[in-house]
Write an enzyme that holds these catalytic residues in place. Structure first.
Site, short mmCIF file in Angstrom:
data_model
loop_
_atom_site.label_atom_id
_atom_site.label_comp_id
_atom_site.label_asym_id
_atom_site.label_seq_id
_atom_site.Cartn_x
_atom_site.Cartn_y
_atom_site.Cartn_z
N HIS A 1 -5.30 -21.77 10.37
CA HIS A 1 -6.67 -22.15 9.99
C HIS A 1 -7.44 -20.96 9.38
O HIS A 1 -8.08 -21.11 8.33
CB HIS A 1 -7.45 -22.72 11.17
N GLN B 1 -11.24 7.24 -4.28
CA GLN B 1 -11.75 7.70 -2.98
C GLN B 1 -13.10 8.39 -3.22
O GLN B 1 -13.68 8.24 -4.28
CB GLN B 1 -10.72 8.63 -2.32
N ASP C 1 -7.86 -7.63 0.58
CA ASP C 1 -6.94 -7.93 1.67
C ASP C 1 -7.63 -7.54 2.95
O ASP C 1 -8.50 -6.67 2.95
CB ASP C 1 -5.65 -7.11 1.56
N ASP D 1 0.87 -1.18 0.00
CA ASP D 1 0.00 0.00 0.00
C ASP D 1 0.91 1.23 0.00
O ASP D 1 2.13 1.11 0.09
CB ASP D 1 -0.95 -0.04 1.19
N SER D 2 0.32 2.41 -0.07
CA SER D 2 1.15 3.62 -0.19
C SER D 2 1.46 4.22 1.17
O SER D 2 2.21 5.17 1.27
CB SER D 2 0.39 4.67 -0.99
N GLY D 3 0.88 3.70 2.23
CA GLY D 3 1.09 4.28 3.55
C GLY D 3 0.00 5.27 3.92
O GLY D 3 -0.12 5.66 5.08
N GLY D 4 -0.80 5.69 2.94
CA GLY D 4 -1.84 6.69 3.20
C GLY D 4 -2.78 6.27 4.31
O GLY D 4 -2.99 7.01 5.27
N CYS E 1 -12.53 -28.61 7.00
CA CYS E 1 -11.28 -27.95 6.62
C CYS E 1 -10.14 -28.97 6.59
O CYS E 1 -10.04 -29.82 7.46
CB CYS E 1 -10.97 -26.83 7.60
N CYS F 1 -6.90 -28.06 6.64
CA CYS F 1 -5.64 -27.44 7.04
C CYS F 1 -4.95 -28.29 8.11
O CYS F 1 -5.56 -29.15 8.74
CB CYS F 1 -5.86 -26.00 7.52
N ASP G 1 -2.77 8.28 -1.31
CA ASP G 1 -4.14 8.80 -1.36
C ASP G 1 -4.48 9.38 0.00
O ASP G 1 -3.83 9.07 0.99
CB ASP G 1 -5.14 7.68 -1.71
N CYS H 1 -6.72 -28.33 11.54
CA CYS H 1 -7.96 -29.12 11.62
C CYS H 1 -7.70 -30.61 11.45
O CYS H 1 -8.45 -31.43 11.97
CB CYS H 1 -8.97 -28.61 10.59
#
Ligand SMILES: [Zn+2]
Length: 371
Positions: free
Chosen positions: A335, A189, A266, A87-90, A304, A306, A141, A309
């Site tokens: 998990h 935005q 994300d 990300d840009s840090g904004g 699951c 994983c 941004d 599990c």
């Protein structure tokens, strides 16, 4: 690869210098160049994570992008073979930093670590992310809080567009100097105002970027508004480019964003909630500290596959959680991330097999029943 005829959902392939990513994709968050509790081997080999997110704000402050550049870039520094998006840090400047001052040229802020003063400009955040060696970079941004007046939201959105133009031309110059395969995504935005979202998206489309992000979500707004904000831009953002909804969402929301044309997401929820004892399963949430799991011999999620599990009981996980053991965070995070990746795999499979509308109806019904 495939498009849903009823919704805007699509399944695709996103090519990066560090591998091809099947979309729609969920990107685990590696804030400090690590997904807390997991090794890179767990992520790449066991969970088959194709792309991770890193936070420019955190890595810039500590250990510093120059050090990471010296160490061969973020991929080598953290020994991560697959793609990285930063990300840009904004968002962090606006959410973490106590003191900040926005001007036309950028933002001056105080580190949340030691109070030292720093500034980010549209150009400097491109340079920091190039030093990190990210595959996908984000433009700086302004991420306004919620709620915000329309007048301020417009002013802020227009500044974000100007910053995106500056960042983009700086990025093009840097790429002309030393051609390498990076992509820069501008960020839509406009707070929760659909008219501003549309205006912003239309202005950013002129940049002909490799992909587009929708930011300013998960800032405290009611959930339906985040979906509306994304929906407002769905007609405007180019169909042939990846679209990324930043910082979302809960499991039930993932297919909702995909239905609105989103390809990438994300969120810190699966990892953060895991550490706090909140687990996502195919049968709903599990709050592991509850007494009912004290002598529960069953797996956390019977559906699951994983490592957690397949090998451990709810009783054991509860015991580790109650004892404050590190292994609890390791098993729980593994998990929860797996659960999110499984949901994305199911979504992708549904789109490709033309059953996404039905899948979406089932998800909506099951969450409506669960309250
Ligand atoms: Zn599991």
């Amino acid at each position: 690869m495939a498009e849903c005829p009823e919704t805007r959902a699509r399944a695709g392939l996103l090519h990066t210098p560090h591998g091809t990513i099947e979309t729609p994709v969920f990107m685990p968050v590696g804030t400090q160049a690590t997904v807390k509790g997991l090794t890179q081997r767990d992520l790449a080999n066991d969970l088959n994570v194709q792309i991770l997110l890193g936070n420019t704000y955190h890595l810039y402050l500590r250990p510093g992008h120059e050090l990471i550049r010296q160490m061969g870039g973020l991929h080598r520094f953290m020994s991560w073979p697959n793609a990285i998006l930063t990300d840009s840090g904004g968002f962090q400047v606006f959410s973490l930093s106590g003191l900040r001052k926005i001007s036309e040229s950028g933002v001056v802020f105080q580190s949340h670590l030691d109070g030292s003063r720093h500034s980010f400009t549209p150009e400097s955040t491109v340079d920091i992310q190039l030093a990190l060696g990210s595959d996908i970079l984000m433009v700086l941004d302004e991420c306004p809080e919620y709620p915000v007046r329309h007048e301020y939201a417009r002013e802020s959105m227009q500044r974000t567009v100007r910053w995106a133009r500056q960042a983009n031309s700086h990025f093009q110059n840097r790429m002309a100097e030393s051609p390498t395969a990076h992509a820069l995504f501008p960020i839509v935005q406009g707070s929760m105002f659909p008219d501003l979202r549309r205006e912003c998206a239309a202005a950013l489309v002129d940049l002909d970027a490799a992909g587009y992000a929708v930011g300013g979500l998960s800032v405290g707004e009611p959930r339906p508004l985040s979906l509306e904000a994304v929906e407002a831009t769905a007609d405007i953002l180019p169909r042939a480019k990846p679209r990324y909804a930043m910082g979302v969402g809960m499991p039930a929301e993932l297919p909702e964003y995909v239905a609105r044309g989103i390809d990438m997401m994300d969120c810190v929820l699966p990892s953060r909630n895991a550490r706090n004892g909140y687990l996502f399963t195919s049968e709903g949430r599990v709050i592991i500290k509850h007494a009912r799991y004290r002598d529960d011999p069953g797996p956390l999620d019977p559906n699951c596959q994983c490592y957690t599990c397949r090998n451990y009981s709810r009783a054991y996980l509860r015991h580790l959680f109650q004892s404050g053991e590190i292994l609890y965070a390791v098993l729980a995070t593994r998990h929860n991330i797996c659960r999110y990746l499984d949901i994305m795999r199911d979504i992708r499979h549904a789109i490709i097999s033309s059953s996404f509308p039905e899948y979406l109806r089932c998800v909506r019904a099951s969450f409506a029943n669960a309250g």
